[in-house]
Enzyme design. Structure first.
Site, mmCIF file in Angstrom:
data_model
loop_
_atom_site.group_PDB
_atom_site.id
_atom_site.type_symbol
_atom_site.label_atom_id
_atom_site.label_comp_id
_atom_site.label_asym_id
_atom_site.label_seq_id
_atom_site.Cartn_x
_atom_site.Cartn_y
_atom_site.Cartn_z
ATOM 1 N N GLY A 74 0.840 -1.203 0.000
ATOM 2 C CA GLY A 74 0.000 0.000 0.000
ATOM 3 C C GLY A 74 0.873 1.250 0.000
ATOM 4 N N GLU A 76 22.188 -5.054 -21.905
ATOM 5 C CA GLU A 76 22.593 -6.335 -22.511
ATOM 6 C C GLU A 76 21.519 -6.868 -23.472
ATOM 7 O OE1 GLU A 76 25.111 -9.042 -20.559
ATOM 8 O OE2 GLU A 76 25.973 -7.518 -19.260
HETATM 9 C C1 LIG Z 1 20.132 -6.730 -33.365
HETATM 10 C C2 LIG Z 1 21.259 -7.719 -33.519
HETATM 11 C C3 LIG Z 1 20.799 -9.117 -33.142
HETATM 12 C C4 LIG Z 1 21.641 -7.707 -34.992
HETATM 13 O O1 LIG Z 1 22.726 -8.506 -35.189
HETATM 14 P P1 LIG Z 1 23.335 -8.612 -36.646
HETATM 15 O O2 LIG Z 1 22.270 -9.068 -37.598
HETATM 16 O O3 LIG Z 1 24.018 -7.328 -36.988
HETATM 17 O O4 LIG Z 1 24.445 -9.685 -36.464
HETATM 18 P P2 LIG Z 1 24.538 -11.120 -37.142
HETATM 19 O O5 LIG Z 1 24.762 -10.923 -38.600
HETATM 20 O O6 LIG Z 1 23.426 -11.994 -36.703
HETATM 21 O O7 LIG Z 1 25.869 -11.662 -36.471
HETATM 22 C C5 LIG Z 1 27.112 -11.033 -36.761
HETATM 23 C C6 LIG Z 1 28.202 -12.065 -36.550
HETATM 24 O O8 LIG Z 1 28.180 -12.504 -35.187
HETATM 25 C C7 LIG Z 1 27.955 -13.914 -35.111
HETATM 26 N N1 LIG Z 1 27.100 -14.171 -33.950
HETATM 27 C C8 LIG Z 1 25.936 -13.600 -33.686
HETATM 28 N N2 LIG Z 1 25.447 -14.069 -32.524
HETATM 29 C C9 LIG Z 1 26.351 -14.958 -32.086
HETATM 30 C C10 LIG Z 1 26.419 -15.822 -30.964
HETATM 31 N N3 LIG Z 1 25.451 -15.809 -30.048
HETATM 32 N N4 LIG Z 1 27.493 -16.611 -30.820
HETATM 33 C C11 LIG Z 1 28.476 -16.605 -31.724
HETATM 34 N N5 LIG Z 1 28.485 -15.813 -32.825
HETATM 35 C C12 LIG Z 1 27.428 -15.033 -32.993
HETATM 36 C C13 LIG Z 1 27.271 -14.275 -36.425
HETATM 37 O O9 LIG Z 1 27.469 -15.614 -36.752
HETATM 38 C C14 LIG Z 1 28.003 -13.333 -37.385
HETATM 39 O O10 LIG Z 1 29.289 -13.840 -37.608
HETATM 40 P P3 LIG Z 1 29.816 -14.089 -39.074
HETATM 41 O O11 LIG Z 1 29.723 -12.755 -39.764
HETATM 42 O O12 LIG Z 1 28.881 -15.077 -39.676
HETATM 43 O O13 LIG Z 1 31.211 -14.581 -38.925
HETATM 44 C C15 LIG Z 1 22.505 -7.334 -32.689
HETATM 45 O O14 LIG Z 1 23.007 -6.104 -33.134
HETATM 46 C C16 LIG Z 1 22.198 -7.257 -31.229
HETATM 47 O O15 LIG Z 1 22.170 -8.265 -30.530
HETATM 48 N N6 LIG Z 1 21.969 -6.054 -30.709
HETATM 49 C C17 LIG Z 1 21.818 -5.811 -29.309
HETATM 50 C C18 LIG Z 1 23.113 -5.356 -28.764
HETATM 51 C C19 LIG Z 1 23.118 -5.334 -27.266
HETATM 52 O O16 LIG Z 1 22.689 -6.257 -26.623
HETATM 53 N N7 LIG Z 1 23.675 -4.264 -26.720
HETATM 54 C C20 LIG Z 1 23.876 -4.161 -25.360
HETATM 55 C C21 LIG Z 1 25.349 -4.033 -25.137
HETATM 56 S S1 LIG Z 1 26.057 -4.196 -23.593
HETATM 57 C C22 LIG Z 1 25.259 -3.127 -22.563
HETATM 58 O O17 LIG Z 1 24.098 -3.071 -22.522
HETATM 59 C C23 LIG Z 1 26.035 -2.327 -21.600
HETATM 60 C C24 LIG Z 1 25.832 -2.896 -20.243
HETATM 61 S S2 LIG Z 1 27.218 -3.601 -19.793
HETATM 62 O O18 LIG Z 1 28.182 -2.765 -19.330
HETATM 63 O O19 LIG Z 1 27.270 -4.923 -20.073
#
Ligand SMILES: CC(C)(COP(=O)(O)OP(=O)(O)OC[C@H]1O[C@@H](n2cnc3c(N)ncnc32)[C@H](O)[C@@H]1OP(=O)(O)O)[C@@H](O)C(=O)NCCC(=O)NCCSC(=O)CCS(=O)O
Length: 383
Positions: free
Chosen positions: A340, A364
């Protein structure tokens, strides 16, 4: 997952973290919030207990058991204080994680023992003012000059920014290659040109040092490239997968603390001649809160089990974070409702839980990004 499904070691780690959170963390959380800083001594104690080396194997002085034990411990510490839960999750997951997976032997030997013991704290410099959800849209540049990388740019929302000794920094090395032109670097934070600008004034987790950082002709040895040149985006996204289990556990811990406060209050507060816990409208709320908390834990521990087994858990980690973070806001709001008018006062802990929980839907990877990732993975859903 109930206690029966946990190993004895997982239970011991959880119970140790719970005792520590109850005796050394929760009683000080409000004072740390007011100071805007977590006491250095408690961070050192966490290091001594192994809580800052939970993903690092014994070979580097870490306390790795598995990701289930890690998630259980983050839940407990976050129930004591959400800000300390943030420090712990970010240091373990996105501070130590990239070095473990992508570091050279020399890089691992140089940094992991200090990180695992808490003598050094890690931070993750990905986000920039114009690149939040759009992680590939970085402007920070890294140029190779005379055997050194020279970094210039601005980073935003760096948790542990002021406290950290090691920053994992993402920058553009090959602008013409787009997403494949990003790379990751190990930057000791005492490097000239690594400038911590300010700690942000936030709605919640106020004791967590969330900073803007600028890189001003910050020169680091060529060997400080982490992983392969051009693999920076993959390194960042792979580590966020693990990081999301930690943030989900943080959300769960904060929400559980709110639930326990509400349950205790509802047993003591008498209205209309009986404790409010015995009024059906409040009892139903408590039942829903308890159910959602347990559902979140199951999702988190499922993702953690997959990660411990070395399996992909991209969708499962996102599901856990999405559900746990949205559940946390709901549970904390209901905890205030049960209190409350008193719940709205700083004299009671639930308003802080509500404020602390809110960020878990944003950092994240926002809830919108988690939904995008879960939906993308549905392309592989077998029918
Ligand atoms: C929105 C998004 C998901 C878009 O991602 P993209 O489409 O640009 O990227 P992809 O083409 O899918 O992947 C690029 C590249 O990475 C590889 N990949 C992707 N995910 C994984 C994984 N889980 N494990 C291994 N590899 C991975 C993928 O295979 C591609 O590799 P190759 O090119 O084929 O070699 C993305 O932009 C996204 O997630 N955005 C959110 C970002 C986010 O979470 N930001 C927060 C940052 S941290 C923060 O908040 C600060 C707090 S702190 O201090 O921690």
């Amino acid at each position: 997952m109930n206690d029966l499904q946990l190993t004895e070691e997982q239970r011991m780690i959880r119970d140790m973290a719970r005792d520590f959170a109850r005796s050394e963390v929760a009683p000080h959380a409000q004072a740390w919030e007011q100071a805007g800083w977590i006491d250095d001594a408690v961070v050192a104690q966490m290091g001594a207990l192994g809580l800052l080396g939970m993903v690092v194997p014994d070979a580097w002085g870490g306390s790795y058991t598995d990701y289930v034990a890690y998630a259980l411990a983050v839940e407990e510490i976050s129930a004591g204080d959400g800000a300390l839960g943030a420090l712990m999750s970010i240091h373990n997951s996105v501070g130590c994680g990239p070095l473990l997976k992508y570091g050279s032997a020399a890089q691992q030997d140089a940094w992991l023992p200090a990180l695992a013991s808490g003598q050094a704290i890690g931070c993750f410099c990905l986000t920039e003012p114009q690149a939040g959800s759009e992680a590939n849209n970085l402007r920070t540049q890294a140029l190779l000059q005379d055997g050194h990388w020279v970094l210039n740019g601005a980073k935003q929302f760096v948790s542990n920014g002021k406290r950290a000794q090691l920053a994992i920094v993402f920058a553009v090395t090959d602008p013409a290659l787009g997403k494949k032109g990003l790379s990751a670097f190990l930057v000791p934070t005492d490097t000239p040109g690594f400038v911590v600008e300010r700690s942000e004034h936030k709605m919640g987790i106020k004791a967590s040092d969330t900073c803007a950082v600028t890189l001003q002709d910050c020169r680091i040895p060529q060997d400080n490239l982490l992983g392969e040149r051009g693999k920076g985006l993959a390194i960042a996204l792979a580590n966020l997968e693990g990081g999301r289990i930690g943030i989900a556990a943080q959300a769960l811990g904060i929400a559980r603390a709110a639930f326990e406060a509400a349950l205790g209050y509802s047993r003591e507060r008498v209205q209309f001649g009986k404790p409010i816990a015995e009024h059906q409208s409040v009892a139903n709320l408590l039942a829903d809160m308890h159910t959602r908390l347990n559902a979140a834990r199951l999702l988190i521990l499922h993702a953690a089990q997959l990660k411990s087994a070395g399996l992909s858990c991209l969708s499962e980690a996102s599901q856990a974070k999405l559900f746990a973070s949205e559940m946390a806001e709901w549970v904390c709001s209901k905890a205030i409702q049960i209190h409350g008018g008193y719940g709205y006062l700083e004299d009671f802990p639930v308003e802080k839980y509500y404020r602390d929980a809110r960020i878990t839907q944003i950092y994240e990877g926002s809830s919108e990004i988690q939904r995008l990732l879960i939906a993308r993975e549905l392309a592989h859903y077998p029918l």
